[in-house]
Design a protein around this motif. Structure first.
Motif, PDB file in Angstrom:
ATOM      1  N   ALA A 167       2.240   2.738  -8.498  1.00 31.19           N
ATOM      2  CA  ALA A 167       0.890   2.471  -7.999  1.00 31.19           C
ATOM      3  C   ALA A 167       0.283   1.314  -8.767  1.00 31.19           C
ATOM      4  O   ALA A 167       0.324   1.301 -10.001  1.00 31.19           O
ATOM      5  N   ASP A 168      -0.255   0.318  -8.048  1.00 28.41           N
ATOM      6  CA  ASP A 168      -0.903  -0.782  -8.764  1.00 28.41           C
ATOM      7  C   ASP A 168      -2.380  -0.876  -8.428  1.00 28.41           C
ATOM      8  O   ASP A 168      -2.800  -0.509  -7.334  1.00 28.41           O
ATOM      9  N   GLY A 169      -3.166  -1.312  -9.425  1.00 25.70           N
ATOM     10  CA  GLY A 169      -4.615  -1.438  -9.221  1.00 25.70           C
ATOM     11  C   GLY A 169      -5.326  -1.749 -10.517  1.00 25.70           C
ATOM     12  O   GLY A 169      -4.849  -2.558 -11.334  1.00 25.70           O
ATOM     13  N   PHE A 200      -0.480   9.573  -2.010  1.00 29.65           N
ATOM     14  CA  PHE A 200       0.711   8.705  -2.003  1.00 29.65           C
ATOM     15  C   PHE A 200       1.776   9.223  -2.979  1.00 29.65           C
ATOM     16  O   PHE A 200       2.912   8.767  -2.968  1.00 29.65           O
ATOM     17  N   ARG A 201       1.382  10.178  -3.820  1.00 29.05           N
ATOM     18  CA  ARG A 201       2.307  10.687  -4.841  1.00 29.05           C
ATOM     19  C   ARG A 201       3.288  11.670  -4.198  1.00 29.05           C
ATOM     20  O   ARG A 201       2.948  12.818  -3.928  1.00 29.05           O
ATOM     21  N   TYR A 206       5.267   3.285  -2.799  1.00 29.21           N
ATOM     22  CA  TYR A 206       4.423   2.236  -3.395  1.00 29.21           C
ATOM     23  C   TYR A 206       2.988   2.353  -2.902  1.00 29.21           C
ATOM     24  O   TYR A 206       2.761   2.512  -1.703  1.00 29.21           O
ATOM     25  N   LEU A 207       2.050   2.316  -3.823  1.00 36.58           N
ATOM     26  CA  LEU A 207       0.632   2.298  -3.461  1.00 36.58           C
ATOM     27  C   LEU A 207      -0.019   1.013  -3.978  1.00 36.58           C
ATOM     28  O   LEU A 207      -0.005   0.762  -5.185  1.00 36.58           O
ATOM     29  N   ASN A 208      -0.549   0.232  -3.045  1.00 38.92           N
ATOM     30  CA  ASN A 208      -1.319  -0.960  -3.393  1.00 38.92           C
ATOM     31  C   ASN A 208      -2.795  -0.576  -3.234  1.00 38.92           C
ATOM     32  O   ASN A 208      -3.353  -0.673  -2.145  1.00 38.92           O
ATOM     33  N   SER A 209      -3.396  -0.083  -4.325  1.00 40.23           N
ATOM     34  CA  SER A 209      -4.766   0.453  -4.186  1.00 40.23           C
ATOM     35  C   SER A 209      -5.775  -0.645  -3.881  1.00 40.23           C
ATOM     36  O   SER A 209      -6.796  -0.389  -3.232  1.00 40.23           O
ATOM     37  N   GLY A 210      -5.486  -1.872  -4.320  1.00 42.66           N
ATOM     38  CA  GLY A 210      -6.395  -2.984  -4.010  1.00 42.66           C
ATOM     39  C   GLY A 210      -6.515  -3.188  -2.509  1.00 42.66           C
ATOM     40  O   GLY A 210      -7.593  -3.490  -1.990  1.00 42.66           O
ATOM     41  N   ALA A 211      -5.382  -2.981  -1.785  1.00 44.33           N
ATOM     42  CA  ALA A 211      -5.387  -3.156  -0.326  1.00 44.33           C
ATOM     43  C   ALA A 211      -6.333  -2.139   0.316  1.00 44.33           C
ATOM     44  O   ALA A 211      -6.974  -2.422   1.331  1.00 44.33           O
ATOM     45  N   VAL A 229       9.724  -2.935  -8.615  1.00 43.31           N
ATOM     46  CA  VAL A 229      10.093  -1.726  -9.375  1.00 43.31           C
ATOM     47  C   VAL A 229      10.301  -0.564  -8.399  1.00 43.31           C
ATOM     48  O   VAL A 229      11.286   0.188  -8.492  1.00 43.31           O
ATOM     49  N   ALA A 230       9.386  -0.428  -7.430  1.00 45.67           N
ATOM     50  CA  ALA A 230       9.499   0.657  -6.443  1.00 45.67           C
ATOM     51  C   ALA A 230      10.803   0.508  -5.655  1.00 45.67           C
ATOM     52  O   ALA A 230      11.521   1.490  -5.432  1.00 45.67           O
ATOM     53  N   GLY A 231      11.128  -0.717  -5.270  1.00 47.02           N
ATOM     54  CA  GLY A 231      12.362  -0.969  -4.516  1.00 47.02           C
ATOM     55  C   GLY A 231      13.596  -0.592  -5.326  1.00 47.02           C
ATOM     56  O   GLY A 231      14.516   0.059  -4.806  1.00 47.02           O
ATOM     57  N   ALA A 232      13.602  -0.972  -6.602  1.00 46.89           N
ATOM     58  CA  ALA A 232      14.773  -0.702  -7.457  1.00 46.89           C
ATOM     59  C   ALA A 232      14.976   0.797  -7.669  1.00 46.89           C
ATOM     60  O   ALA A 232      16.107   1.269  -7.773  1.00 46.89           O
ATOM     61  N   LEU A 233      13.880   1.542  -7.739  1.00 46.94           N
ATOM     62  CA  LEU A 233      13.989   2.985  -8.011  1.00 46.94           C
ATOM     63  C   LEU A 233      13.979   3.835  -6.739  1.00 46.94           C
ATOM     64  O   LEU A 233      14.166   5.051  -6.799  1.00 46.94           O
ATOM     65  N   GLY A 234      13.717   3.210  -5.599  1.00 53.52           N
ATOM     66  CA  GLY A 234      13.594   3.958  -4.339  1.00 53.52           C
ATOM     67  C   GLY A 234      12.323   4.792  -4.308  1.00 53.52           C
ATOM     68  O   GLY A 234      12.253   5.834  -3.647  1.00 53.52           O
TER      69      GLY A 234
END
Ligand code: DC
Length: 234
Positions: free
Chosen positions: A135-137, A127-128, A44-49, A36-41
């Motif tokens: 953002a995923d988590g 990250f915003r 991206y935040l991977n909070s689990g990481a 989704v982030a790629g399609a919208l430019g």
């Protein structure tokens, strides 16, 4: 002065839009969020990481994983950098190190501490940035970005999630046991959902997407369509 304040407020730029994608482990939310982030430019935040990297730092420092104050200190001061899927801790690549089963377990344990969560809050909010953030988590829509433009709760059955993880590990040439993976997923679901601090739960304003019988491309298309709708809404 008051007039000036009012004028500057009326010209203030609206904050970057956020799409929050929460869900249990191995639900595919990372892959969908990145798509989704790629399609919208968007960023991206991977909070689990982030939680996983704190777990690696604590383990390397030989910290007792019940030491909440020590964990808080590490979470506040951790020198971690995120480049897409790649993660650096103190200048060292930890992309694979954060993905082991032992670190998955440690991350889930340390994430239950309120002091660890509060230490990571501001870091996540940074990250915003424009043009927007995906953002995923577990608590993106409930705690970190409660004003997100779109909130998704992405899930799949535990059996399907275990099968996906099994396939991933096989592709990486790692050994895996289906029954053990399913047991781990159930245990982690329980810990993430039952904890008192920011438990994993679908909020009333989140839209549920069950990907058990859905391809990644379909899930991405569905989120993009929902975002289009949400950003058109008055
Ligand atoms: O998404 P993940 O499986 O990589 O997350 C690793 C662990 O971190 C997971 O057990 C729960 C925790 N976590 C969390 O508590 N809150 C988040 N926003 C993201 C992850």
């Amino acid at each position: 002065m008051q007039g000036l304040d009012t004028a500057s407020r009326s010209h203030s730029v609206p904050p970057a839009p956020v799409i929050a994608i929460d869900g249990p482990s191995a639900s595919g939310k990372g892959t969908v969020a990145q798509g989704v982030a790629g399609a919208l430019g968007f960023h991206y935040l991977n909070s689990g990481a982030l939680y996983r990297t704190v777990a690696v730092a604590a383990t390397r420092a030989r910290l007792d994983l019940e030491n909440e104050l020590g964990l808080h200190d590490i979470a506040l001061n951790i020198n971690a950098k995120f480049y897409g899927d790649h993660v650096e801790l103190e200048g060292q690549d930890v992309t694979d190190a954060i993905r082991t089963e032992a670190i998955s377990e440690a991350a889930s344990r340390i994430a239950a501490f309120p002091k660890v969560r509060s230490a990571l809050l501001e870091r996540q909010r940074k990250f915003r940035r424009l043009p927007g953030l995906v953002a995923d988590g577990r608590d993106m829509g409930t705690v970190v970005f409660p004003d997100a433009a779109l909130k998704i709760f992405l899930t799949a059955s535990p059996e399907e999630r275990a099968a996906r993880r099994y396939k991933q590990l096989m592709e990486k040439g790692m050994s895996a046991n289906m029954a053990a993976l399913l047991q781990d997923i159930r245990a982690r679901d329980g810990r993430d959902s039952d904890r008192a601090a920011a438990p994993l739960q679908k909020s009333a304003d989140a839209i549920l997407i069950d990907t058990t019988r859905m391809s990644v491309a379909e899930a991405i298309a569905q989120v993009l369509a929902l975002y289009k709708q949400a950003s058109r809404a008055p």
